[in-house]
Scaffold this motif. Structure first.
Motif, PDB file in Angstrom:
ATOM      1  N   PRO A 180      38.874 -33.208  -9.203  1.00  0.00           N
ATOM      2  CA  PRO A 180      39.851 -33.021 -10.283  1.00  0.00           C
ATOM      3  C   PRO A 180      39.189 -32.626 -11.591  1.00  0.00           C
ATOM      4  CG  PRO A 180      39.393 -35.348 -10.022  1.00  0.00           C
ATOM      5  CD  PRO A 180      38.549 -34.632  -8.995  1.00  0.00           C
TER       6      PRO A 180
ATOM      7  N   LEU B 151      43.397 -41.070 -14.919  1.00  0.00           N
ATOM      8  CA  LEU B 151      44.543 -40.386 -14.316  1.00  0.00           C
ATOM      9  C   LEU B 151      44.734 -40.803 -12.862  1.00  0.00           C
ATOM     10  CD1 LEU B 151      44.108 -36.748 -15.695  1.00  0.00           C
ATOM     11  CD2 LEU B 151      45.845 -38.407 -16.348  1.00  0.00           C
ATOM     12  N   LEU B 152      43.642 -40.882 -12.113  1.00  0.00           N
ATOM     13  CA  LEU B 152      43.750 -41.259 -10.703  1.00  0.00           C
ATOM     14  C   LEU B 152      44.170 -42.717 -10.550  1.00  0.00           C
ATOM     15  CD1 LEU B 152      40.595 -39.422  -9.295  1.00  0.00           C
ATOM     16  CD2 LEU B 152      42.988 -38.714  -9.147  1.00  0.00           C
TER      17      LEU B 152
ATOM     18  N   MET C 104      44.215 -30.553 -13.793  1.00  0.00           N
ATOM     19  CA  MET C 104      45.086 -31.554 -13.179  1.00  0.00           C
ATOM     20  C   MET C 104      45.827 -32.342 -14.247  1.00  0.00           C
ATOM     21  SD  MET C 104      44.177 -34.701 -10.545  1.00  0.00           S
ATOM     22  CE  MET C 104      43.669 -35.848 -11.829  1.00  0.00           C
ATOM     23  N   ALA C 105      45.121 -32.629 -15.335  1.00  0.00           N
ATOM     24  CA  ALA C 105      45.750 -33.372 -16.422  1.00  0.00           C
ATOM     25  C   ALA C 105      46.823 -32.543 -17.117  1.00  0.00           C
ATOM     26  CB  ALA C 105      44.687 -33.814 -17.432  1.00  0.00           C
TER      27      ALA C 105
ATOM     28  N   MET D 120      39.364 -38.449 -15.848  1.00  0.00           N
ATOM     29  CA  MET D 120      39.883 -38.291 -14.489  1.00  0.00           C
ATOM     30  C   MET D 120      40.085 -39.648 -13.804  1.00  0.00           C
ATOM     31  SD  MET D 120      40.332 -35.073 -14.170  1.00  0.00           S
ATOM     32  CE  MET D 120      40.711 -35.085 -15.919  1.00  0.00           C
TER      33      MET D 120
ATOM     34  N   LYS E  12      50.430 -28.806 -10.120  1.00  0.00           N
ATOM     35  CA  LYS E  12      51.450 -29.710  -9.579  1.00  0.00           C
ATOM     36  C   LYS E  12      52.383 -28.968  -8.614  1.00  0.00           C
ATOM     37  CE  LYS E  12      54.876 -33.171 -10.971  1.00  0.00           C
ATOM     38  NZ  LYS E  12      55.784 -32.806  -9.863  1.00  0.00           N
TER      39      LYS E  12
ATOM     40  N   GLN F  34      48.614 -35.587 -11.120  1.00  0.00           N
ATOM     41  CA  GLN F  34      47.942 -36.722 -10.479  1.00  0.00           C
ATOM     42  C   GLN F  34      48.809 -37.431  -9.444  1.00  0.00           C
ATOM     43  OE1 GLN F  34      48.427 -36.322 -13.732  1.00  0.00           O
ATOM     44  NE2 GLN F  34      49.078 -38.195 -14.779  1.00  0.00           N
TER      45      GLN F  34
ATOM     46  N   GLN G 271      49.847 -32.401 -15.124  1.00  0.00           N
ATOM     47  CA  GLN G 271      50.303 -33.750 -14.752  1.00  0.00           C
ATOM     48  C   GLN G 271      50.488 -33.860 -13.233  1.00  0.00           C
ATOM     49  OE1 GLN G 271      53.420 -35.383 -17.294  1.00  0.00           O
ATOM     50  NE2 GLN G 271      53.011 -33.791 -18.813  1.00  0.00           N
TER      51      GLN G 271
ATOM     52  N   SER H 169      47.929 -37.761  -5.547  1.00  0.00           N
ATOM     53  CA  SER H 169      47.935 -39.054  -4.871  1.00  0.00           C
ATOM     54  C   SER H 169      48.740 -38.992  -3.573  1.00  0.00           C
ATOM     55  CB  SER H 169      48.518 -40.124  -5.801  1.00  0.00           C
ATOM     56  OG  SER H 169      48.568 -41.375  -5.160  1.00  0.00           O
TER      57      SER H 169
ATOM     58  N   ALA I 214      47.795 -42.965 -10.976  1.00  0.00           N
ATOM     59  CA  ALA I 214      48.534 -42.509  -9.800  1.00  0.00           C
ATOM     60  C   ALA I 214      48.295 -43.392  -8.580  1.00  0.00           C
ATOM     61  CB  ALA I 214      48.135 -41.072  -9.480  1.00  0.00           C
TER      62      ALA I 214
END
Length: 489
Positions: free
Chosen positions: A339, A384-385, A343-344, A381, A478, A349, A347, A353, A388
């Motif tokens: 990531p 964020l993970l 990815m951020a 990262m 996304k 994440q 959005q 997941s 999620a």
């Protein structure tokens, strides 16, 4: 509040701050660590307010309420993608506070000394009462503390504003060198030292009655020239180094807070500032090592001049659709997801997941590879993970997973550029030459989820995108991953 109770509360708050820093080193303990910090700060504020007594308590309460409401409003509006620039903006507040407190301390000191010299018997209260009882030697030390607080605070303030602008896209992220370069910074620093020495010794420049004879004027000039240094330093640092810059400014804000603590005689503020300053410096050093950067070079604004890309890139970027990616994932036994900031931005994440859950349910080995400077903030990262609910045990650092890429069937790169760029190893003329990167190109197949064919945040071309085993999965991360989910199984 009795001084003994205040001191005891400060000790408890300091312990909570230390526990908070220690807990932030692990994902599983981070949430508890944040609460340690919240409770510690609440205790520190309450103890400070009650120790000061009823002086201007109503004004202080209004300011605290205003700040709390502003913080609540901003925190609810800021997305995770905007956290790096929010952190930079908050650093600027600490720096500005150091400048204001230092100048206010000098104004108060001037009034107290004038009153004592005239034989006035007025009763001093608050900070003025503390200054009234200081010996000449203690006042000399205080002046050094005020100068250092203003200098560090001004550098932090303007540097953080520039960092905010670069991270928010309001200022070009490329390094900008101005005529004179580092000589301008050196000259400004020498001017600050000259004014600081004159202030600490209580002498004027160009005559005690001249425009530079006033101690107030000298401190204002120190803040202006130091502000220029902060602005010029960060303007000279490119986008690839911005994660280090944010960490470095965090360190500066800590030392500015410590200087404020010395000025105000607040032991907890000294301890807290030292914790923030030292931890930020250590993190900056670790990140510089991870990027093969010179720590001194980065903090001096990219000392040494820019490098130029010399390796010729051959081939073309080959695109692939969701059907092709899904087919490869269904056939794969091992998958590594890398990531990045993309990815951020999208959005994605939660979608990532869900992709992880479906692949693992199908019996595939899925892991995440996290570069130390992925995103635009240390640990971006990982946060964020964790948000999620990706299992902690499959989120691995670069050193833990880099050797596994040759034995991996599929790597999915989501919005990363510099941290997977083979030019760091193959092109000695690249701006990121020597930087340790995730060696994703060694996997059997690499899919790069990217919005378009442009370069990354730092503006460096990536030969990975042109390799034979790489396919470009264009589109919003996304939406692209959501398209894959129904095809897996």
């Amino acid at each position: 509040m009795e001084i003994g109770l205040t001191t005891a509360t400060y000790v408890v708050a300091a312990i909570l701050f230390i526990l908070s820093l220690g807990g932030l080193s692990g994902q599983e303990s981070a949430k508890r660590a944040v609460w340690y910090g919240i409770v510690g700060m609440a205790l520190a504020v309450l103890a400070t307010l009650f120790a000061a007594g009823p002086v201007n308590l109503h004004i202080t309460a209004v300011m605290i309420a205003f700040g709390a409401l502003a913080g609540w409003y901003v925190a609810n509006r800021v997305q995770m993608t905007e956290m790096p620039q929010l952190v930079a903006a908050l650093h600027s507040f600490v720096g500005l506070a150091a400048v204001f407190i230092g100048i206010n301390a000098e104004i108060t000191l001037t009034d107290v000394l004038a009153a004592k010299a005239s034989g006035a018997t007025e009763t001093f209260t608050g900070f003025a009462a503390v200054l009234a009882h200081k010996s000449p030697a203690e006042i000399a030390v205080l002046k050094i503390e005020v100068f250092l607080g203003i200098f560090i605070g001004a550098v932090t303030f303007t540097g953080s504003i520039v960092a905010f602008g670069k991270l928010a896209g309001k200022i070009d992220g490329k390094a900008k060198k101005y005529p004179g370069g580092h000589a301008l910074n050196a000259a400004a620093a020498l001017i600050c030292l000259a004014f600081g020495a004159a202030y600490c010794m209580g002498v004027g420049i160009l005559g005690a009655d001249g425009i530079l004879g006033s101690s107030f004027t000298q401190l204002v000039l120190v803040s202006l020239f130091a502000g220029f240094i902060g602005w010029h330093l960060i303007m000279g640092i490119g986008g690839a180094d911005m994660p280090v810059v944010v960490s470095m400014l965090n360190s500066y804000s800590g030392w500015a807070a410590a200087a404020i603590g010395f000025t105000l005689g607040n032991d907890l503020l000294i301890v807290t500032g030292a914790l923030v300053g030292s931890s930020g410096a250590i993190l900056s050093y670790i990140m510089c090592k991870a990027m093969n950067r010179s720590f001194i070079s980065v903090i001096l604004g990219g000392f040494g001049g820019p490098q130029q890309l010399t390796m010729q890139i051959e081939g073309e970027q080959l695109a692939i659709d969701s059907d092709g990616v899904a087919a490869a994932l269904n056939d794969a036994e091992s998958v590594i997801i890398v990531p990045g900031y993309g990815m951020a931005v999208s959005q994605a994440q939660q979608s990532v997941s869900e992709l992880t859950r479906k692949l693992r349910a199908a019996g595939k080995v899925v892991r995440f590879a996290i570069h130390p400077v992925a995103g635009r903030l240390p640990g971006h990262m990982n946060v964020l993970l964790a948000e999620a609910k990706v299992p902690y045990d499959i989120v691995l650092e670069m050193d833990e997973i880099n050797e596994d890429f040759p034995n991996t069937d599929v790597v999915i790169v989501i919005g990363s550029n510099d941290i997977v760029n083979p030019a760091a190893q193959d092109d000695p003329g690249s701006p990121i030459a020597g930087m340790p990167v995730l060696e994703v190109w060694k996997a059997k197949t690499v899919f790069v989820s990217k919005r378009g064919q442009g370069t990354g945040y730092s503006g460096i071309e990536n030969p990975l995108f042109f390799k034979e085993n790489t396919r470009m999965f264009y589109g919003d991360a996304k939406k692209s991953i959501d398209q894959l989910l129904p095809m897996l199984g």
